[in-house]
Design an enzyme around this catalytic site. Structure first.
Site, PDB file in Angstrom:
ATOM      1  CE  LYS A  13      11.354  41.576  18.261  1.00  0.00           C
ATOM      2  NZ  LYS A  13      10.662  41.483  17.121  1.00  0.00           N
ATOM      3  NE  ARG A  86      13.695  36.408  15.705  1.00  0.00           N
ATOM      4  CZ  ARG A  86      14.121  37.739  15.854  1.00  0.00           C
ATOM      5  NH1 ARG A  86      14.699  37.902  16.775  1.00  0.00           N
ATOM      6  NH2 ARG A  86      13.789  38.653  14.841  1.00  0.00           N
ATOM      7  NE  ARG A 125      12.970  47.783  10.958  1.00  0.00           N
ATOM      8  CZ  ARG A 125      12.958  46.689  11.537  1.00  0.00           C
ATOM      9  NH1 ARG A 125      12.007  46.849  12.858  1.00  0.00           N
ATOM     10  NH2 ARG A 125      13.447  45.587  11.391  1.00  0.00           N
ATOM     11  NE  ARG A 156      17.806  44.652  10.904  1.00  0.00           N
ATOM     12  CZ  ARG A 156      17.016  44.233  11.619  1.00  0.00           C
ATOM     13  NH1 ARG A 156      16.416  44.864  12.678  1.00  0.00           N
ATOM     14  NH2 ARG A 156      16.446  43.196  11.860  1.00  0.00           N
ATOM     15  NE  ARG A 167      13.668  40.329   9.646  1.00  0.00           N
ATOM     16  CZ  ARG A 167      13.575  41.574   9.825  1.00  0.00           C
ATOM     17  NH1 ARG A 167      13.666  42.238   8.628  1.00  0.00           N
ATOM     18  NH2 ARG A 167      13.730  42.034  10.879  1.00  0.00           N
TER      19      ARG A 167
HETATM   20  P1  AMP Z   1      16.072  41.169  14.957  1.00  0.00           P
HETATM   21  O1  AMP Z   1      17.136  42.453  14.987  1.00  0.00           O
HETATM   22  O2  AMP Z   1      15.604  40.705  16.179  1.00  0.00           O
HETATM   23  O3  AMP Z   1      15.017  41.554  13.919  1.00  0.00           O
HETATM   24  O4  AMP Z   1      16.788  39.936  14.409  1.00  0.00           O
HETATM   25  C1  AMP Z   1      17.444  40.153  13.090  1.00  0.00           C
HETATM   26  C2  AMP Z   1      17.539  38.536  12.548  1.00  0.00           C
HETATM   27  O5  AMP Z   1      18.464  37.898  13.487  1.00  0.00           O
HETATM   28  C3  AMP Z   1      16.640  37.584  12.527  1.00  0.00           C
HETATM   29  O6  AMP Z   1      15.477  37.738  11.410  1.00  0.00           O
HETATM   30  C4  AMP Z   1      17.249  36.294  12.588  1.00  0.00           C
HETATM   31  O7  AMP Z   1      17.712  35.879  11.370  1.00  0.00           O
HETATM   32  C5  AMP Z   1      18.428  36.597  13.454  1.00  0.00           C
HETATM   33  N1  AMP Z   1      18.114  36.226  14.715  1.00  0.00           N
HETATM   34  C6  AMP Z   1      17.817  37.165  15.845  1.00  0.00           C
HETATM   35  N2  AMP Z   1      17.544  36.659  16.915  1.00  0.00           N
HETATM   36  C7  AMP Z   1      17.555  35.299  16.782  1.00  0.00           C
HETATM   37  C8  AMP Z   1      17.063  34.159  17.406  1.00  0.00           C
HETATM   38  N3  AMP Z   1      16.871  34.334  19.072  1.00  0.00           N
HETATM   39  N4  AMP Z   1      17.276  33.005  16.928  1.00  0.00           N
HETATM   40  C9  AMP Z   1      17.805  32.874  15.732  1.00  0.00           C
HETATM   41  N5  AMP Z   1      17.905  33.849  14.662  1.00  0.00           N
HETATM   42  C10 AMP Z   1      17.860  35.074  15.444  1.00  0.00           C
END
Ligand code: AMP
Length: 210
Positions: A13, A86, A125, A156, A167
């Protein structure tokens, strides 16, 4: 054009958002990046968020929805929603918010990736601290600096095999129902994420230019 980019962790994404930004005049909202910025600020809220995110769990809906509304209101441009919604509750709140703001989601694009690929991808990554680019690393390419901007690359804390597996579980339980929510909206399309980033982008471009 207001686009939701969906897909499991590691589906691409972030990478596809960056490509979209080079081609279309859109505003990118990555809720993951927004949360990481709050964590990096060292605020009390950031510390609470870090405990949740670093375990691979989801931040509560109410907080996410408030954060998102403030960002959506700050731009008149079309938006790429990356990592939001999400949960079905977030999808419902987004619909209501867009209606209130007299805006509309035009495309829901699911980047589809076989689940076996996910942990492997996530664990190979790094992300640039500066421009947020995602870089593939392996023994032959243990990249330290971002080729695009020279920024420092880091792994990360939620990109370990255990956290990636958690996740993925959260994705299956909480985020996959969002697919069902949008599937009959007439806006939902899937692209094959198991191709080169360039080919995935070509497929996305075709959808947007229809
Ligand atoms: P990402 O960078 O999109 O993989 O997001 C990293 C982490 O941020 C996720 O595993 C969640 O812990 C948190 N997170 C990101 N977006 C959301 C969301 N829309 N709702 C809840 N937690 C989120």
């Amino acid at each position: 054009m207001n686009i939701i980019l969906m897909g499991c962790p590691g589906a691409g994404k972030g990478t596809q958002s960056a490509k979209l930004l080079q081609t279309f005049p859109l505003h990118h909202i990555s809720t993951g990046d927004v949360l990481r910025a709050e964590m990096a600020s060292g605020s009390a809220l950031g510390k609470q968020i870090a405990e949740i995110v670093n375990q691979g769990n989801l931040v509560p809906d109410e907080l996410m929805i408030t954060m998102l509304e403030n960002i959506v209101k700050s731009t008149d441009k079309g938006i790429i929603f990356d990592g939001f919604p999400r949960t079905v509750a977030q999808a419902e709140a987004l619909d209501a918010m867009m209606k209130r703001l007299q805006r509309e989601i035009t495309h829901v694009i699911m980047i589809d990736l076989p689940q076996e690929e996910v942990v492997n991808r996530i664990c190979s990554r790094k992300q640039c601290k500066q421009c947020k680019a995602i870089v593939r690393v392996d023994e032959k390419n243990p990249a330290e600096k971002c080729a695009a901007c020279g920024g420092e690359l880091y792994t990360r804390p939620d990109d370990t095999p255990e956290k990636a597996a958690r996740r993925l579980e959260v994705y299956r339980n909480s985020t996959l129902p969002v697919k069902t929510y949008y599937q009959n909206s007439g806006k939902y399309v899937e692209v094959n994420g198991n191709q080169t980033p360039e080919k995935v982008f070509e497929d996305i471009q075709k959808i947007l230019e229809k």
